[in-house]
Design an enzyme around this catalytic site. Structure first.
Site, PDB file in Angstrom:
ATOM      1  N   CYS A 148     -11.629 -13.428 -16.799  1.00  0.00           N
ATOM      2  CA  CYS A 148     -12.331 -13.616 -15.528  1.00  0.00           C
ATOM      3  C   CYS A 148     -11.358 -14.154 -14.489  1.00  0.00           C
ATOM      4  CB  CYS A 148     -13.525 -14.552 -15.685  1.00  0.00           C
ATOM      5  SG  CYS A 148     -13.051 -16.225 -16.189  1.00  0.00           S
ATOM      6  N   ASP A 661       0.742   6.372  19.232  1.00  0.00           N
ATOM      7  CA  ASP A 661       1.959   6.813  19.906  1.00  0.00           C
ATOM      8  C   ASP A 661       1.810   8.306  20.195  1.00  0.00           C
ATOM      9  OD1 ASP A 661       4.719   6.804  20.768  1.00  0.00           O
ATOM     10  OD2 ASP A 661       5.163   7.821  18.885  1.00  0.00           O
ATOM     11  N   ASP A 882       5.236   6.592  14.302  1.00  0.00           N
ATOM     12  CA  ASP A 882       6.127   7.209  13.323  1.00  0.00           C
ATOM     13  C   ASP A 882       7.594   6.878  13.523  1.00  0.00           C
ATOM     14  OD1 ASP A 882       6.485   8.717  15.702  1.00  0.00           O
ATOM     15  OD2 ASP A 882       7.248  10.397  14.519  1.00  0.00           O
TER      16      ASP A 882
END
Length: 1037
Positions: A148, A661, A882
Site C-alpha cells: 500500500c 508558436d 518546437d
C-alpha cells in the site's frame, strides 16, 4: 535530474560476495551525459537551493502494503537532519531521497531504514567508478513486499535519506525503484542493503554503470566447467572482479572499460572455450517481467494452498452432517472431538505458515511506528484464532463449550490472498504499455565484419545489447532495426508507426536516419549504429514512461494523509464496537436471543469487532491515483503523447490558454520561396547569389529555403555549377558559386548581417534594415504588405546600405491546425498564437486557422513574457512549440508541449512530448488528463464510500433493525475485492474514446481531407513570370 543510461549494462542482485571498491589507481572516463527527456524540475530547483551539493538515490522497498507504510518510511527519512526531500512511490515499491552527504552518512540512512522496519534494496554500485564532478549513475531496483501507499512512503523516505543519493522514486504498481546517486559516495550494494534492512525484498534490475555486465552462461554441465570458466576469467586482461552463480548460471563481471569492452569480453570467453560456452546478455525488462510473473505465481500458489486447507474447515462448520464422515468428526480423541483437532491443525498451518507474510509485514510496520493493511489482517485473524484456541482449552477445563471461529481466520486469509492475486494480475496490466514497447526491440542483430580495406567480408549474429556505436549492421527485409543509426548502403521503406505513430512507411536511403525497433519492409539496409543502449529513441521513450509512472501527482498527498491515520482510526473503532456491544449486552440493552448458540456477550461483540478490523481497506485509497497515472501514461505513449510525470498530468486538466508558436507548430516548418523581386536593377542571379552567400552560414530554416531556391535558379541559369553537387554537404554543394563572406552574425528576431567584398550585406525583416539606417522605398513597402496579406513573409535585402530587393516566403499550414483550434474552443480553452514574424503574416495565418488572439514580432525572450501575462490571473497556460527559441516559453508555461520533431532543447524543456508531430495530440493530451483525473476522483469516491458504508455495516449499526450480521470472513472478502475494483476502474482508461473523433461525430463531417498533406498557402514557386511546379523532376531530364 535523471541521467541518460548511456551504454546500458544489465545488473542483478546475486547471492555471492560483494565487490570491493575500485582501486585508487583505476581510471574510468565519465561516460554519462544529460538525459534528453528531462522531467524532474522541482528536484533541480531544490538542488540549486543547496548549492548543487545534494545527492540523490533510488531504492526498492519490500514489505509496504498501503499508504501508511510509505508515509512511515517517508517520515523516517525526512526526519533525518540533512535530508532535503524524500518521496516514496507505493505502486513501484521505490523510494527517492535527496540529501546533503556532508550531514548524512551511509550508515545513518541504513539505520533509519532498519528502524523503519522494511526491507530495501538501494540500487547499489558494486564498485565506485571515478566520475567527473557532478557525475551520477542511475539504478533501477525491484522492491518486493510493498502492499500500500504507506509502504511506498516508508521505502521512499529511507532511500532519500541515504548519502550520495540525488533522487529516489518508488512505485507500487510496478514494484520498482529508481535511484540517481553519486557512485563516489554510495554504491549499489548499500542501496540494496538499505531496502532489505527496511524489511522488503530488493534486487538490482539495471544500472547506467559502464563497467559491469551480467550474462547467462549456457554449456556449464558440472563443476569442472564452472572451474574452467573461473580460470578463464582470471586470465583475461581488464577483468577486475567476477562472480558466477552456479545455480542460476548467471555470470556477473566487473571490468575496466578502458581495457576491454562488453562485446570483446563475451567474444573472448566464447572463443577461449572453443564454442563450448555461450553467453547471452540478460535484458533487464524481461527480468522485471519474470519477477512480476513470479510474484503472481507465488500469490496464486499461496491462495490455492490456503483454499485447499480452508475448504474442509469451512465445510466442517457449515455442513457437519456428511455421511460416513460425521461419526469420525464426533469421535473424541483426548479432551477434544476429532473435528476440533482437524480445524485447529488446518487453521494453524494457514495462520502461521501461509499467513506468516502478514505477521512479518505487520511487525516491520510496528517497529517503524506505523501501521498498514497487514496490521489489520494480522490483528483480525489473530483475534479469531486465539479466541478459538482459548475457547477449546476453556471447554476442556470447565466443560463449558463455547463456539469456535477457526473458519473465520482461515477464510479471511484465503480471501485476502485471492484479492492480492487478482490485484497483482490487474496491476500487471497497467504496465502493458512498457511491455509492448520493450517487445519492439529485437533480441539480436547482424554485425558486418570488414577487412583492413573497409570491405565487408562476413557477418555474424550478436546480442542486440552488445551493439556499439560505429558498428555496421545489416537489416534484412521483415527484420527490425536493431539500434538508432544512419543508412550506409541500400534503400527501403521502414514502418515507424510503432515508435512515432505515423502509419505511412518512410523511405530510407543513404544518409537517412533510422530508429531502433522500427520494421524494415522490403529492401536490405546497411546501417551505421549511432546510438545504442538507453540512448536510443525507443529506450528513452520507455525510460520516460517509466519515470512518469513512478512520479506522484499532487492529489496523491490526500491519500497519503488518510493512510497515515487510517489504521489507528479503524483499530479505535473496532475497540469501540467491542466495548459498545459488550456493555450493551451486560446491561440488557438487547435480548439474549440475539446471541449465537452457546455464545456469550463477549463473543457476540468480538465478531462485530473483527469484522470492522478486516473490512476496512486502506489499499484502495493508496491505489486510486498511481494506477490511474500508470494507465494514462501508457495510453498516452500508445497514442504518441509522452507525459513526463503525474504533476504535469494533473496540471493539464486545468489548462485555460494554449499558446501556439507559428513556424513549425501551426505550420509545417518547410518554408518555400514564392517570389524574388529586385528593385535596383541588379541582375537576378547576382541578387540571389548575394542572399544565398549570407544565409549559407545560418542554421535557420528560412536560410535553407533560400539556398535551395538559389541553387534551383542557378541550375537553369548555370547548370554546370550545380550538376556536380549531388550527395555532397552544403559547403561543397554551393561552394562553386557562393561569395566569400566575413564578419557574419545572426541577429535573433531580425535576420543576418555580414560583409561581402568589403560592403555590408543585410538580410532580414524591417526592424533589421530600419535599425541599420537603411531606407525602404514606398513601392517596396507596398509589395511587402501584399505578401503579408497573403500569409507570406517578406525578407528584405540591403547591400552597401542600399535597399536592393525582397524575397517572399510561405510556410504551409498543417492540415489539422484549424480543426485543433476549433476543438480547443469546444473544450472551453482559448487558443493564442505568438510568433516572431511580422504582424501582417501573423494575422493572415491566424485568420486561416481561426485564432483571434495574436502576438507578433515577439523575440524569443518575449515569448516567456507573453506566457507570464496570461498567468497573472492564476490561469493555467500551456505552450506548444518546437524550436530552441520556444524553450524559454515552454519552461515558463504551466504545461510545455514540445512537438516531437522539434529540437532536443525544446523537448527537454517541455512537460509533454508529441512524438507524432501532429497537433491533434494537443487535444489528446488535455483530454487524457481530464479523463484521468475524473477517474481518480471516482476511485477516491468509491474507496471512501466503501469504507464509510462497509464499516458501519460490519460494526452492526443496522443489526437491531435488519438482524443481518456480516461474518468476518465475508468482511475479509469485501476488503480484498475493494482494491481489485479500484485497479479495474483505472484500467477503464484504456478504452477511452478520442475527444478529437467525438468532435468530428458531433459535426457529422470529416475533420479534414485525409489525403491532403497540408492546407496550401502558396501552391507554386515563381521565377519572374515562369511557374515551376517540380524542379527536381526537371533536373532529372
Amino acid at each position: 535530474m535523471a541521467p541518460n543510461l548511456k551504454g546500458l549494462q544489465l545488473t542483478s542482485h546475486l547471492g555471492g560476495p560483494k565487490y570491493a571498491l575500485v582501486a585508487p589507481g583505476d581510471d574510468i572516463d565519465d561516460l554519462e551525459d544529460v538525459r534528453l527527456l528531462e522531467y524532474d524540475k522541482k528536484a533541480v530547483d531544490v538542488e540549486a537551493q543547496f548549492g548543487g551539493n545534494l545527492q540523490r538515490i533510488q531504492v526498492r522497498v519490500i514489505g509496504m502494503t498501503c499508504a501508511a507504510c510509505s508515509n512511515s518510511v517517508e517520515s523516517a527519512l525526512n526526519g533525518i537532519i540533512g535530508v532535503s526531500k524524500a518521496s516514496v512511490a507505493l505502486l513501484q515499491n521505490k523510494a527517492d531521497v535527496l540529501f546533503d552527504p556532508n550531514l548524512v552518512k551511509d550508515e545513518d540512512i541504513k539505520n533509519a531504514i532498519e528502524d523503519a522496519g522494511f526491507d530495501a534494496e538501494i540500487l547499489p554500485e558494486s564498485s565506485a567508478p571515478q566520475k567527473k564532478a557532478g557525475g551520477t549513475l542511475l539504478g533501477q531496483f525491484t522492491i518486493g513486499g510493498m502492499t500500500c501507499a504507506a509502504c511506498v512512503n516508508s521505502v521512499e523516505g529511507i532511500l532519500k535519506a541515504l548519502p550520495g543519493v540525488k533522487r529516489a522514486v518508488v512505485s507500487l504498481a510496478t514494484s520498482l525503484g529508481e535511484v540517481e546517486y553519486d557512485p563516489a559516495i554510495i554504491c549499489k550494494d548499500d542501496i540494496v542493503n538499505a531496502i532489505e534492512d527496511a524489511g522488503f525484498e530488493g534486487s538490482l534490475v539495471q544500472s547506467s554503470e559502464q563497467d559491469k555486465i551480467i550474462v547467462e552462461v549456457s554449456g556449464i554441465s558440472g563443476v569442472m566447467d564452472a572451474d574452467f570458466l573461473d580460470g578463464l576469467l582470471s586470465h583475461i586482461n581488464g577483468i577486475r572482479q567476477f562472480y558466477l552463480d552456479r545455480k542460476s548460471r548467471e555470470l556477473e563481471v566487473l571490468f575496466d572499460p578502458e581495457v576491454i569492452g562488453c562485446r570483446s569480453l563475451v567474444d573472448s570467453i566464447e572463443e577461449a572455450s572453443g564454442g563450448r560456452l555461450k553467453l547471452h546478455v540478460k535484458n533487464p525488462y524481461s527480468r522485471m517481467t519474470s519477477k512480476d510473473l513470479e510474484e503472481s505465481s507465488k500469490m496464486l500458489h499461496l491462495f490455492t494452498s490456503c483454499l485447499f486447507l480452508s475448504i474442509p474447515v469451512f465445510l466442517i462448520r457449515v455442513c457437519p452432517h456428511v455421511p460416513l464422515l460425521y461419526p469420525f468428526l464426533l469421535w473424541r480423541c483426548g479432551p477434544f472431538l476429532m473435528r476440533d483437532w482437524l480445524k485447529w491443525a488446518l487453521v494453524s498451518i494457514v495462520q502461521f505458515v501461509i499467513g506468516k507474510r502478514f505477521y512479518l509485514a505487520a511487525g516491520r510496520a510496528l517497529r517503524n511506528g506505523s501501521t498498514n493493511m497487514d496490521v489489520l489482517v494480522a490483528l483480525g485473524t489473530s483475534a479469531s484464532y486465539f479466541y478459538s484456541v482459548c475457547a477449546l482449552l476453556w471447554g476442556a477445563v470447565t466443560g463449558f463449550w463455547s463456539p469456535t471461529y477457526f473458519e473465520t481466520s482461515a477464510m479471511l486469509i484465503t480471501f485476502v490472498l485471492l484479492g492480492k492475486y487478482l490485484e497483482s494480475v490487474a496491476k500487471g496490466k497497467t504496465s502493458d504499455a512498457i511491455k509492448k514497447l520493450v517487445e519492439l526491440a529485437p533480441a539480436t542483430a547482424l554485425l558486418l565484419t570488414k577487412d583492413k580495406g573497409g570491405k565487408c567480408v562476413g557477418e555474424r549474429e550478436i546480442d542486440a545489447l552488445l551493439i556499439q556505436p560505429g558498428d555496421l549492421l545489416k537489416v534484412i527485409p521483415g527484420a527490425k532495426v536493431p539500434s538508432d543509426g544512419v543508412v550506409f548502403w541500400g534503400s527501403s521503406h521502414v514502418n515507424e508507426s510503432m515508435v512515432t505513430g505515423e502509419s505511412v512507411p518512410v523511405l530510407k536511403e543513404v544518409n537517412s536516419p533510422v530508429i531502433g525497433g522500427t520494421m524494415n519492409l522490403h529492401g536490405v539496409l546497411h546501417i551505421h549504429a549511432t546510438k545504442v543502449g538507453s540512448n536510443t529513441v525507443l529506450n528513452q521513450i520507455i525510460s520516460l514512461v517509466e519515470t512518469a509512472q513512478m512520479s506522484k501527482a499532487p492529489i496523491q498527498k490526500f491519500a497519503d494523509f488518510v493512510a497515515s491515520i487510517f489504521v489507528p482510526t479503524v483499530v479505535a473503532m473496532a475497540l469501540l464496537t467491542l466495548l459498545g456491544w459488550y456493555i450493551s449486552g451486560v446491561v440488557g440493552a438487547f435480548p439474549e436471543s440475539w446471541l449465537p448458540e452457546n455464545g456469550n456477550y463477549f463473543v457476540f461483540a468480538l465478531m462485530f469487532s473483527i469484522s470492522v478490523v478486516v473490512i476496512a481497506c486502506p489499499c484502495a485509497l493508496g491505489l486510486a491515483t498511481p494506477t490511474a497515472v500508470m494507465v494514462a501514461t501508457g495510453v498516452g505513449a500508445k497514442n504518441g503523447v509522452l507525459i513526463k510525470g503525474g504533476d504535469a498530468l494533473e496540471r493539464a486538466q486545468k489548462v485555460k490558454y494554449v499558446i501556439f508558436d507559428k513556424t513549425g507548430t501551426l505550420t509545417q516548418g518547410k518554408a518555400t520561396i514564392t517570389n524574388a523581386k529586385v528593385f535596383n536593377g541588379m541582375d537576378r542571379g547576382e541578387f540571389l547569389t548575394l542572399v544565398a552567400s549570407a544565409e549559407a552560414s545560418s542554421e535557420h530554416p528560412l536560410a535553407k529555403a533560400i539556398l535551395e531556391y538559389a541553387r534551383h535558379f542557378h541550375f537553369f541559369d548555370e547548370s554546370s555549377s550545380a550538376k556536380d553537387s549531388k550527395h555532397h554537404g552544403n559547403s561543397s554543394e554551393f561552394s562553386g558559386w557562393l561569395l566569400e563572406v566575413s564578419d557574419f552574425s545572426a541577429l535573433p528576431g531580425r535576420g543576418v548581417r555580414c560583409v561581402v567584398d568589403g560592403k555590408r550585406l543585410l538580410v532580414g525583416n524591417r526592424r533589421l534594415l530600419t535599425e541599420s539606417g537603411v531606407t525602404i522605398p514606398q513601392h517596396a513597402e507596398n509589395f511587402v504588405v501584399e505578401l503579408e496579406e497573403s500569409a507570406e513573409t517578406g525578407i528584405l535585402v540591403a547591400f552597401d546600405d542600399i535597399f536592393i530587393g525582397v524575397l517572399g516566403v510561405a510556410d504551409p499550414l498543417k492540415r489539422e491546425a484549424a480543426v485543433v483550434v476549433q476543438g480547443l474552443r469546444k473544450m472551453g480553452i482559448r487558443p493564442v498564437m505568438v510568433t516572431g514574424d511580422n504582424w501582417g503574416t501573423a494575422r493572415a495565418v491566424a485568420k486561416e486557422v481561426g485564432i483571434q488572439d495574436v502576438r507578433a514580432e515577439v523575440l524569443p525572450a518575449g515569448k516567456a513574457d507573453v506566457v507570464h501575462s496570461f498567468q497573472k490571473d492564476g490561469s493555467v497556460v500551456a505552450m506548444v512549440g518546437d524550436g530552441i527559441n520556444d524553450s524559454p516559453a515552454l519552461a515558463s508555461a504551466d504545461i510545455g508541449m514540445a512537438i516531437g520533431a522539434g529540437t532536443d532543447v525544446a523537448i527537454e524543456a517541455a512537460d509533454y512530448v508529441l512524438m507524432r508531430n501532429n497537433l491533434e495530440d494537443v487535444i489528446t493530451a488535455i483530454d487524457l488528463s481530464r479523463k484521468t483525473f475524473s477517474r481518480i476522483r471516482w476511485n477516491y469516491v468509491f474507496a471512501m464510500a466503501y469504507n464509510v458504508i462497509a464499516i458501519p455495516i460490519a460494526a452492526g449499526v443496522f443489526y437491531p433493525w435488519v438482524r443481518i450480521r456480516l461474518p468476518p470472513w465475508i468482511a475479509g472478502g469485501c476488503m480484498a475485492f475493494s482494491s481489485v475494483s479500484v485497479v479495474c476502474s483505472s484500467l477503464l482508461l484504456r478504452s477511452r474514446r478520442s475527444l478529437f473523433q467525438m468532435i468530428a461525430e458531433d459535426d457529422h463531417r470529416p475533420l479534414y481531407d485525409a489525403d491532403a498533406s497540408a492546407i496550401p498557402v502558396v501552391p507554386v514557386m515563381k521565377f519572374n513570370d515562369i511557374k515551376i511546379v517540380n524542379v527536381e523532376k526537371l533536373r532529372t531530364l
